[in-house]
Design a protein around this motif. Structure first.
Motif, PDB file in Angstrom:
ATOM      1  N   CYS A 100       0.711  -1.108  -0.123  1.00  0.00           N
ATOM      2  CA  CYS A 100      -0.251  -0.003  -0.100  1.00  0.00           C
ATOM      3  C   CYS A 100       0.846   1.285  -0.026  1.00  0.00           C
ATOM      4  O   CYS A 100       0.177   2.426  -0.031  1.00  0.00           O
ATOM      5  CB  CYS A 100      -0.968  -0.188   1.197  1.00  0.00           C
ATOM      6  N   CYS A 119       3.784  -3.605   8.152  1.00  0.00           N
ATOM      7  CA  CYS A 119       2.882  -2.208   7.729  1.00  0.00           C
ATOM      8  C   CYS A 119       1.795  -2.041   8.913  1.00  0.00           C
ATOM      9  O   CYS A 119       1.112  -3.187   9.096  1.00  0.00           O
ATOM     10  CB  CYS A 119       2.432  -2.465   6.439  1.00  0.00           C
ATOM     11  N   CYS A 122      -1.687  -1.930   6.605  1.00  0.00           N
ATOM     12  CA  CYS A 122      -2.312  -3.096   5.946  1.00  0.00           C
ATOM     13  C   CYS A 122      -1.924  -4.329   6.547  1.00  0.00           C
ATOM     14  O   CYS A 122      -2.362  -5.429   6.279  1.00  0.00           O
ATOM     15  CB  CYS A 122      -2.230  -2.993   4.546  1.00  0.00           C
TER      16      CYS A 122
HETATM   17 ZN   LIG Z   1       0.606  -1.741   3.836  1.00  0.00          ZN
END
Ligand SMILES: [Zn+2]
Length: 342
Positions: A100, A119, A122
């Motif tokens: 992302c 992350c 996400c």
């Molecule tokens: Zn991500």
């Protein structure tokens, strides 16, 4: 001591309510260490495990750009003192999320010596993968190195890129050059050459499995000095392929090899084939895969074609002192291909 805030090279120290600004980049290790020692003493630090001098040296090295984990004193200890000194912790660069593109990324343990990242947006876990993209300058340099007798393995070592990256670049550009040359040769069929000289030269395919190696013949022709080539066996089938790509010619000079008997206006004499032999040695001198007594060799016939096409496009040669419509058209065509290639 300067009291400006504007320059980003300034580092701020806190000392008993005073703010001290130091232009770190202009200081040497010893002076900076002495200054830090002075501040640490003023703040009444009495570390138990390490000497105050050592800590001062380590912090000054850290401020000058050394990694905090490579200073002999545990990073946690050093971070404690830098915090007390009011020095901002240097931020390490973190990769962005490959899914992302978010930069809200945290470290999440390690596996096989590689740091894992996670992350926060996400929830994806990933490794930092090195970027092997080649810049425009580097691409051109790799092609030039390849066409100046460096092997792909040698280029990979010097450029610090994986062999596969170097190979796929050379192959891609080679295919491009080859296809464009075929189109150009089709256009050149409209001309008639004054003299065409034909010859064949030998190289071999190193077969990975099995004891036998395979012979490859490179058929060359110089029509008014412009090179044409094809690779294959030493029989008529391969020769015919070359013949189809050649423009018509008033005279054909060859050696005494029998397949040349099919040519019209044919003179078999060793006297005139020296230019095409010099073209052969030109190719051998520029491509490691064709050179003798090297470990570089051919593993696929197609790469011989692509490499020769690349050589003809990047370093065009015309073996003729006389400028004719044919070799002038070739010169312009090749120049066009070269400009689009890089
Ligand atoms: Zn991500």
């Amino acid at each position: 001591m300067e009291l400006e805030r504007t320059t980003r090279f300034l580092r701020k120290f806190m000392c008993k309510g005073y703010e001290i600004y130091v232009r770190v980049s202009e200081m040497d290790l010893v002076t900076l260490a002495q200054l830090i020692l002075l501040i640490l003493r003023n703040l009444n630090f009495k570390p138990r495990k390490h000497k105050l001098e050592d800590i001062a040296y380590a912090i000054s090295a850290y401020l000058l750009g050394v990694q905090i984990t490579k200073l002999g004193i545990p990073a946690s200890t050093l971070y404690y003192y830098t915090k007390k000194l009011g020095v901002k912790r240097r931020k390490e660069e973190r990769p962005t999320c490959p899914s992302c593109n978010s930069n809200k990324v945290i470290k999440n343990g390690s596996s096989r010596g590689k740091t894992k990242y996670k992350c926060k947006t996400c929830k994806r876990t990933f490794y930092q993968t090195p970027n092997h993209k080649l810049g425009r300058d580097q691409k051109e340099r790799i092609l030039k190195e390849y066409l100046n007798r460096m092997s792909m393995r040698g280029i990979a070592k010097v450029e610090g890129k994986p062999l596969t990256t170097v190979y796929s670049l050379i192959k891609r550009k080679g295919v491009e050059a080859y296809v464009n040359l075929l189109v150009l040769q089709e256009q050149l069929k409209g001309f008639t050459a004054k003299v065409t000289i034909l010859d064949e030269s030998w190289t071999y395919l190193r077969v990975r499995h099995g004891p036998k190696r395979e012979d490859i013949w490179i058929w060359n022709a110089l029509a008014d000095g412009t090179p044409f080539f094809t690779t294959g066996d030493r029989d008529y089938g391969s020769f015919r392929f070359l013949l189809n790509s050649l423009p018509k010619s008033e005279v054909n000079y060859t050696d005494n090899y029998s397949v040349y008997q099919v040519l019209d206006n044919h003179i078999a004499s060793k006297k005139y084939t020296y230019t095409v032999e010099s073209y052969n040695s030109y190719c051998r001198a520029h491509l490691a895969r064709l050179a003798r007594d090297t470990r570089g060799g051919n593993r696929s016939k197609r790469m011989v074609d692509y490499s020769l096409a690349l050589l003809n496009v990047m370093y065009p040669v015309i073996y003729s002192r006389e400028i004719t419509p044919l070799n002038e058209a070739y010169r312009k065509g090749v120049q066009n291909i070269r400009e689009n290639l890089i």
